[in-house]
Design an enzyme around this catalytic site. Sequence first.
Site, PDB file in Angstrom:
ATOM      1  CB  SER A  38      49.075  56.104  40.611  1.00 11.66           C
ATOM      2  OG  SER A  38      49.974  56.088  41.693  1.00 11.66           O
ATOM      3  CE  LYS A  92      51.229  52.206  42.068  1.00  8.58           C
ATOM      4  NZ  LYS A  92      50.578  53.202  41.177  1.00  8.58           N
TER       5      LYS A  92
END
Length: 217
Positions: A38, A92
């Site tokens: 990701s 993230k």
Amino acid sequence: MSKIKTFWKNNRQLFIFIILMSVFRSAVADWYTVPTGSMQPTIKEGDRIVVDKMAYDLRVPFTQISLLETGEPQRGEIIVFESKAAKNRLIKRVIGLPGDKISLSNEILSINGRPLNYTVLDNNSQELIAEEELTGLRHKIRIEKSASNNLSHFATITVPENHYMVMGDNRRNSVDSRVYGFVPRAELKGKATQIAFSLNYDNYYIPREDRFFSDLY
């Protein structure tokens, strides 16, 4: 009892080392294994990421109790957090700070009404790699053309107080604030700073020599 004392005497240095190392990893710094893509191209599957656990809080070891706030995440920083919504530990990039107004249109982010600057580095039939400038910090993002574009746009939203908006650099293959919502400050574990080492899952777990102790910024 004498056997226990003898065992302790012979092994106390080892036990003390284990205890101190556990405290260090709990409250000061640790590493985090990245299992998904990701955050590509910045972080690859198999990277071991060094996390500064004192970047935002000084916590009681082995707890989430904050004794002192030591800093606040900034746009562009990569954070590790325990997401209750996702029921998982995630890594993230911070896109929005409390009070920011964020929108996304055709993969282009706008913050407080200003679109970010992008430079295309590679564009082929499979993917587009671009450099995104996020408040002075440049980093690469990836757009996989065969993936769904359902997450490629959203209307303007405002980041609430004590929350952050995060996204993965692999924009069409990241489950982030676009799915699970904003990240509460209390869920922060620390700031990712560098890659300690990396194993290539597609090549018999052979170490990637070019990624040893490489900086994430």
